[in-house]
Scaffold this active site. Structure first.
Site, short mmCIF file in Angstrom:
data_model
loop_
_atom_site.label_atom_id
_atom_site.label_comp_id
_atom_site.label_asym_id
_atom_site.label_seq_id
_atom_site.Cartn_x
_atom_site.Cartn_y
_atom_site.Cartn_z
N ASP A 479 0.83 -1.20 0.00
CA ASP A 479 0.00 0.00 0.00
C ASP A 479 0.86 1.26 0.00
OD1 ASP A 479 -2.31 1.50 0.14
OD2 ASP A 479 -3.14 0.43 1.84
N ASP A 549 -10.78 1.95 -3.13
CA ASP A 549 -11.33 1.69 -1.80
C ASP A 549 -12.85 1.67 -1.83
OD1 ASP A 549 -9.04 1.30 -0.44
OD2 ASP A 549 -8.90 3.31 0.42
C1 GLA Z 1 -5.81 1.74 2.12
C2 GLA Z 1 -6.17 0.58 1.24
C3 GLA Z 1 -7.20 -0.28 1.90
C4 GLA Z 1 -6.65 -0.76 3.22
C5 GLA Z 1 -6.24 0.42 4.08
C6 GLA Z 1 -5.51 -0.03 5.32
O1 GLA Z 1 -6.86 2.64 2.23
O2 GLA Z 1 -6.61 1.03 -0.02
O3 GLA Z 1 -7.55 -1.36 1.09
O4 GLA Z 1 -5.57 -1.62 3.00
O5 GLA Z 1 -5.39 1.30 3.39
O6 GLA Z 1 -5.10 1.01 6.10
#
Ligand code: GLA
Length: 739
Positions: A479, A549
């Site tokens: 990430d 997301d």
């Molecule tokens: C980001 C990612 C999510 C998740 C969160 C965790 O927003 O896109 O899928 O992994 O971080 O903090």
């Protein structure tokens, strides 16, 4: 496929069965653009296509030739300061302060295959006869700088890849303030610009607007490619649709600051450029040093947006993505994020995994919250060791238990980030990107590590490697949750500051390379607050990427539809999540959620133990369905049929390479009242073959299904016995098989 050089006219013609790209050396020695488009016959001379006229009363013409001005010429890599007043492809600042330069032809080389780009992701060949490359050598006579412009043409794709390589051979250092990967001067501007724009939770919406005189651009200055603009644009003719018409797509294989720009002059020439964003970029080159630009990929198609997308899909799936997972079916995953966020224990994860296993899920992914003392977003990024309160047996213990269940185990990391409340920060405050003695911005309480520094990349890599060596980890979700502000490398000389953004990206690529070399069996998924780094650079390292997301099915139709303009289904992470949805609070049927998520790398992101038996039964069937069709979905030809950006419905389909199996999906966002009749005109079938449609009697010729269309009218009109369910947010899948 071939590259022809015409000695007399100094023209190069690159061609394959679909396209021609022709350039020549102009009379002052700079390379000029002659033609790019549908394949045309070769000819001894294309000089008549080099149009120019002196259009001003007093143009900036060359001394000794008042008819020669760069302003009116179409070029390959225009310079600043020698009469062309449009945007240049590069800028070279010299010790005396001058910015004027010009690169003059100094020879060429043609060879089979394609070189790799040092330290940068790029399209590759597996056999020398898949592509041919032309390198044009140019020299700046005053500064002694050399420039190589590289063009690769593919045998089986209507694709030209370009990049530029600078090398300083003169005594004095020079500073590159701009170095585009691609510049293409098109002879007219009768195009519409197609871009993919958005924001967090609504990434890559398709936007189309006509070109106009002046400058139009997509860009990022955030340190990553961004939610806002994707490093891609296409120029399509006004009449071009999804299915027919001319289009040129330009995609930059890069994950950092970029610009994709079209500069239309007042004589109708459209100058398209793509490369690293010049803002903040200043690369000093001393004698013997090089600068390599990222690679830009141009796709030409006469088969509309779908035609262009299908080329990108296959090229990026087969000749950009690499490693063991490139051609393998991807596991069905359950991800802990939307199920438990950071609030979990080992038992909780195991309970979810057990149910998931029972339903057919193949991989349990533990998301954020497993390291340091992280229970919320205020701490622990940088402390890449397991939180023993949550995981008494560490990652090793949990991974082992998951493996014992007969599943694989995956782990989330965010290596480029640091929390102030972390052991790493207490030890290495100088590892942050920040301007000392100035306040800094945080993003979600976190700060960015200076990946332009070797010791930082090395140190973080060591920590991650020790976790991965210790435990059985089969998948990594990498990430990157914030943009870079206060861009400054601490304790470095001023020269380092202009290199920071690009060196940061090189650091990210280097760490990917190191982890992949050390753990070649791990499947990597990239991610950046959802889809803020969904770009071709990442695809080289991670064959899939978390698309957004936003897991709401209705929003995902738009996001996945837009993403598919460039990126293959095999690259899109798509999960079914709980309702009401966390991002939109919308309630959609479980069927619709799966019908959307099937078209990517499928999984779930919810606490399966909160579901009713009936829902679990449905999920078991969904997973079995996906496993049957996942190869088709990953490898088939994808067609967008109905755009969610144009109405309350959407449709797309995938056809197997041999045209024998088709999976089509129709989505209806809002129930119309007393719905009109509806047919779906399919694409890519064999006209003379007969196809069955699962659940329907009889069989149908391919031409009927393509030209008359498949009737999918609603029950409301009394037509079909198996209608789309009534109400909003409905979907239907169609499986067709050639008899
Ligand atoms: C980001 C990612 C999510 C998740 C969160 C965790 O927003 O896109 O899928 O992994 O971080 O903090």
């Amino acid at each position: 496929m071939g590259i022809v050089f015409h000695e007399r006219t100094k023209e190069f013609h690159l061609y394959n069965q679909d396209i021609s790209y022709i350039l020549g050396i102009l009379e002052n020695g700079q390379p000029g653009q002659i033609y790019y488009g549908k394949r045309i016959h070769d000819s001894d001379s294309f000089q008549h296509l080099i149009e120019y006229g002196i259009k001003d009363m007093a143009p900036c013409a060359f001394e000794g030739n008042r008819m020669f001005s760069m302003e009116y010429l179409r070029q390959e890599y225009p310079s600043y300061g020698r009469g062309d007043m449009r945007y240049p492809a590069y800028e070279l600042h010299q010790a005396d302060g001058s910015r004027v330069s010009e690169f003059i032809y100094d020879g060429y080389s043609i060879f089979n295959g394609k070189k790799r780009l040092f330290g940068l992701p790029a399209v590759y060949v597996e056999a020398e006869d898949e592509a041919e490359t032309l390198e044009i050598f140019l020299k700046e006579n005053v500064t002694g700088t050399k420039l190589t412009l590289s063009y690769t043409i593919f045998r089986d794709f209507p694709v030209i890849c370009r990049n530029a390589l600078f090398r300083q051979e003169g005594k004095e250092p020079v500073v590159l303030k701009n170095a585009m990967s691609l510049c293409l001067d098109l002879p007219d501007a009768d195009y519409e610009m197609v871009t993919l724009t958005g924001a967090w939770a609504r990434e890559r919406y398709i936007k189309i607007h006509p070109l106009h005189e002046g400058v139009q651009a997509v860009y990022s200055m955030r340190g990553h490619s961004s939610h806002q603009f994707n490093p891609f644009f296409a120029l399509k003719r006004h009449e071009t649709t999804e299915h027919t018409g001319e289009i040129i797509g330009m995609s930059l294989i890069y994950s950092g600051n970029f610009i994709g720009q079209v500069n239309v002059d007042t004589f109708g020439v459209a100058r398209a450029m793509a490369g690293i964003h010049p803002e903040g970029f200043a690369w000093t080159l001393r004698k013997g040093e090089c600068f390599q630009t990222p690679e830009a990929v141009c796709v030409y198609s006469q088969d509309g947006l779908n035609g262009m997308s299908q080329v990108f899909h296959k090229l990026y799936r087969k000749r950009l993505a690499r490693g063991k997972w490139r051609d393998k079916v991807r596991p069905v995953v359950i991800n802990s994020w939307e199920a438990v966020f950071m609030d979990f224990t080992e038992n909780k994860i195991l309970e979810i995994a057990e149910t998931a296993k029972d339903l057919g899920v193949e991989m349990m992914v533990l998301d954020d919250g497993w390291f340091g003392k992280r229970d919320d977003d205020t701490s622990s990024l940088g402390d890449w060791y397991p939180n023993r309160d949550k995981l008494p047996g560490g990652i090793k213990g949990l991974a082992q238990k998951i493996e014992n269940l007969g599943m694989r185990f995956g782990l989330w990391i965010e290596p480029e980030m640091i929390s102030k409340d972390s052991d790493l920060y207490r030890k290495h405050p100088e590892w942050l990107i920040r301007v000392p003695y100035r306040q800094m911005c945080h993003g979600r309480n976190q700060y960015v590590l200076d990946f332009s520094k070797d010791e930082v990349v090395e140190g973080i890599g060591n920590m991650i490697i020790s976790v991965l060596k210790d435990a059985e980890v089969s998948y990594i979700k990498w990430d990157m949750n914030r943009s870079i502000s206060e861009a400054f490398s601490q304790n470095c000389e001023p020269e380092a500051q202009g290199k920071l953004f690009h060196k940061y990206v090189l650091g990210v690529y280097r760490l990917y390379e190191r982890l992949e070399t050390e753990f070649p069996d791990i499947l990597f998924e990239s991610c950046a607050s959802g889809g803020a780094r969904f770009d071709p650079g990442m695809l080289y390292y991670a064959p899939q990427c978390w698309t957004s997301d936003n897991t709401d099915a209705i929003e995902r139709i738009r996001i996945q539809y837009g993403t598919s303009v460039v990126y293959p289904l095999s690259s899109m992470g798509c999960h079914v999540s709980a309702v009401p949805n966390h991002q939109t609070f919308r309630n959609t049927p479980l069927k619709t959620r799966a019908d959307v998520a099937y078209f990517g790398c499928f999984g779930y992101e919810m606490d399966l133990n909160t579901l009713h038996e009936e829902e679990k039964r449905e999920i078991r069937e969904q997973i079995a369905f996906y496993k049957t069709y996942r190869s088709l979905i990953a490898e088939g030809k994808f067609y967008r049929l109905l755009s969610p950006f144009e109405g309350d419905e959407a449709a797309w389909m995938v056809v197997s390479e041999d045209n024998r199996v088709i999976l089509a999906a129709y989505y209806r966002m809002r129930q119309p009242s007393n719905a009109p009749y509806k047919r779906l005109r399919l694409k890519g079938l064999e006209a003379g073959a007969r196809y069955s449609i699962e659940g329907r009697e009889g069989s149908y010729y391919g031409d009927e299904l393509m030209y008359t269309g498949m009737v999918i009218s609603d029950y409301a009109c009394g037509i079909r016995p198996d209608p789309t369910r009534q109400g909003d947010y409905q979907s239907r899948l169609f499986i067709l098989k050639m008899l």
